[in-house]
Write a protein that holds these residues in place. Structure first.
Motif, PDB file in Angstrom:
ATOM      1  N   TYR A   1       0.847  -1.201   0.000  1.00  0.00           N
ATOM      2  CA  TYR A   1       0.000   0.000   0.000  1.00  0.00           C
ATOM      3  C   TYR A   1       0.878   1.244   0.000  1.00  0.00           C
ATOM      4  N   VAL A   2       0.471   2.250  -0.774  1.00  0.00           N
ATOM      5  CA  VAL A   2       1.163   3.533  -0.813  1.00  0.00           C
ATOM      6  C   VAL A   2       0.118   4.631  -0.694  1.00  0.00           C
ATOM      7  N   TYR A   3       0.358   5.551   0.245  1.00  0.00           N
ATOM      8  CA  TYR A   3      -0.533   6.688   0.489  1.00  0.00           C
ATOM      9  C   TYR A   3       0.288   7.965   0.424  1.00  0.00           C
ATOM     10  N   TYR A   4      -0.370   9.069   0.071  1.00  0.00           N
ATOM     11  CA  TYR A   4       0.246  10.386   0.168  1.00  0.00           C
ATOM     12  C   TYR A   4      -0.601  11.212   1.121  1.00  0.00           C
ATOM     13  N   GLN A   5       0.005  11.668   2.220  1.00  0.00           N
ATOM     14  CA  GLN A   5      -0.701  12.466   3.229  1.00  0.00           C
ATOM     15  C   GLN A   5      -0.408  13.941   2.981  1.00  0.00           C
ATOM     16  N   GLU A   6      -1.379  14.643   2.426  1.00  0.00           N
ATOM     17  CA  GLU A   6      -1.157  16.038   2.055  1.00  0.00           C
ATOM     18  C   GLU A   6      -0.922  16.929   3.274  1.00  0.00           C
ATOM     19  N   GLU A   7      -1.645  16.681   4.367  1.00  0.00           N
ATOM     20  CA  GLU A   7      -1.509  17.526   5.561  1.00  0.00           C
ATOM     21  C   GLU A   7      -0.071  17.561   6.070  1.00  0.00           C
ATOM     22  N   GLN A   8       0.614  16.439   5.983  1.00  0.00           N
ATOM     23  CA  GLN A   8       1.995  16.345   6.465  1.00  0.00           C
ATOM     24  C   GLN A   8       3.006  16.370   5.321  1.00  0.00           C
ATOM     25  N   SER A   9       2.530  16.462   4.087  1.00  0.00           N
ATOM     26  CA  SER A   9       3.387  16.353   2.906  1.00  0.00           C
ATOM     27  C   SER A   9       4.300  15.140   3.033  1.00  0.00           C
ATOM     28  N   MET A  10       3.706  14.005   3.353  1.00  0.00           N
ATOM     29  CA  MET A  10       4.478  12.801   3.651  1.00  0.00           C
ATOM     30  C   MET A  10       3.912  11.607   2.891  1.00  0.00           C
ATOM     31  N   TRP A  11       4.790  10.825   2.297  1.00  0.00           N
ATOM     32  CA  TRP A  11       4.432   9.567   1.652  1.00  0.00           C
ATOM     33  C   TRP A  11       4.484   8.459   2.687  1.00  0.00           C
ATOM     34  N   GLU A  12       3.648   7.439   2.511  1.00  0.00           N
ATOM     35  CA  GLU A  12       3.604   6.299   3.424  1.00  0.00           C
ATOM     36  C   GLU A  12       3.653   5.010   2.601  1.00  0.00           C
ATOM     37  N   PHE A  13       4.586   4.120   2.943  1.00  0.00           N
ATOM     38  CA  PHE A  13       4.799   2.862   2.226  1.00  0.00           C
ATOM     39  C   PHE A  13       4.636   1.712   3.208  1.00  0.00           C
ATOM     40  N   ILE A  14       3.592   0.907   3.023  1.00  0.00           N
ATOM     41  CA  ILE A  14       3.173  -0.095   4.009  1.00  0.00           C
ATOM     42  C   ILE A  14       3.212  -1.494   3.399  1.00  0.00           C
ATOM     43  N   GLY A  15       3.543  -2.476   4.228  1.00  0.00           N
ATOM     44  CA  GLY A  15       3.556  -3.875   3.808  1.00  0.00           C
ATOM     45  C   GLY A  15       2.275  -4.591   4.202  1.00  0.00           C
ATOM     46  N   ILE A  16       2.385  -5.886   4.482  1.00  0.00           N
ATOM     47  CA  ILE A  16       1.203  -6.711   4.729  1.00  0.00           C
ATOM     48  C   ILE A  16       0.853  -6.885   6.202  1.00  0.00           C
ATOM     49  N   HIS A  17       1.746  -6.532   7.108  1.00  0.00           N
ATOM     50  CA  HIS A  17       1.489  -6.731   8.539  1.00  0.00           C
ATOM     51  C   HIS A  17       0.561  -5.674   9.124  1.00  0.00           C
ATOM     52  N   SER A  18      -0.197  -6.057  10.135  1.00  0.00           N
ATOM     53  CA  SER A  18      -0.969  -5.091  10.919  1.00  0.00           C
ATOM     54  C   SER A  18       0.026  -4.219  11.676  1.00  0.00           C
ATOM     55  N   LEU A  19      -0.342  -2.969  11.897  1.00  0.00           N
ATOM     56  CA  LEU A  19       0.619  -2.018  12.438  1.00  0.00           C
ATOM     57  C   LEU A  19       0.159  -1.379  13.732  1.00  0.00           C
ATOM     58  N   GLU A  20       1.148  -1.054  14.529  1.00  0.00           N
ATOM     59  CA  GLU A  20       0.972  -0.177  15.676  1.00  0.00           C
ATOM     60  C   GLU A  20       1.831   1.045  15.419  1.00  0.00           C
ATOM     61  N   GLU A  21       1.589   2.115  16.129  1.00  0.00           N
ATOM     62  CA  GLU A  21       2.334   3.348  15.907  1.00  0.00           C
ATOM     63  C   GLU A  21       3.841   3.139  16.054  1.00  0.00           C
ATOM     64  N   SER A  22       4.245   2.277  16.952  1.00  0.00           N
ATOM     65  CA  SER A  22       5.671   2.036  17.189  1.00  0.00           C
ATOM     66  C   SER A  22       6.363   1.305  16.037  1.00  0.00           C
ATOM     67  N   ASP A  23       5.595   0.785  15.087  1.00  0.00           N
ATOM     68  CA  ASP A  23       6.169   0.079  13.943  1.00  0.00           C
ATOM     69  C   ASP A  23       6.652   1.018  12.840  1.00  0.00           C
ATOM     70  N   TYR A  24       6.234   2.284  12.864  1.00  0.00           N
ATOM     71  CA  TYR A  24       6.587   3.227  11.812  1.00  0.00           C
ATOM     72  C   TYR A  24       8.019   3.733  11.972  1.00  0.00           C
TER      73      TYR A  24
END
Length: 118
Positions: free
Chosen positions: A52-75
């Motif tokens: 999964y790939v997202y673009y967060q305009e509010e933070q001007s930040m790209w996000e690149f995610i795999g298949i695992h469920s996530l917690e905040e500490s995983d970023y």
């Protein structure tokens, strides 16, 4: 009804793996937002494919995610160069807009662009 479109590399110039020259694509990512991006420890250290790939305009930040469920500490915050070393097909997604996200079933599968649903 969901709209979906499939992406294909658009570059007429050939470079690494048939994609636009890396430096030009990195510059396009930089123009879109921050040169630092978000990913996860699973993608970076445990070789999860980027699904999964997202673009967060509010933070001007790209996000690149795999298949695992996530917690905040995983970023993790990393450079776009680190992501491109993991997966050059990311170059196809530089035009992603904030109301859409990119996804695919596995590494090597075609990216599809889908619309966020609230």
């Amino acid at each position: 009804m969901r709209r979906r479109r499939w992406l294909k590399a658009e570059s007429k110039e050939k470079g690494v793996c048939g994609y636009q020259v890396k430096e030009e694509a990195v510059e396009r990512f930089r123009q879109k937002g921050n040169f630092d991006v978000l990913s996860t420890r699973f993608v970076l250290f445990e070789k999860d494919p980027i699904i999964y790939v997202y673009y967060q305009e509010e933070q001007s930040m790209w996000e690149f995610i795999g298949i695992h469920s996530l917690e905040e500490s995983d970023y993790r915050v990393v450079s776009i160069d680190e992501i491109l070393e993991i997966d050059l097909t990311i170059l196809e997604l530089v035009g992603l807009t904030t109301d859409t996200y990119a996804c695919r079933e596995s590494k090597g599968a075609k990216w599809c662009i889908d619309i966020y649903s609230a």
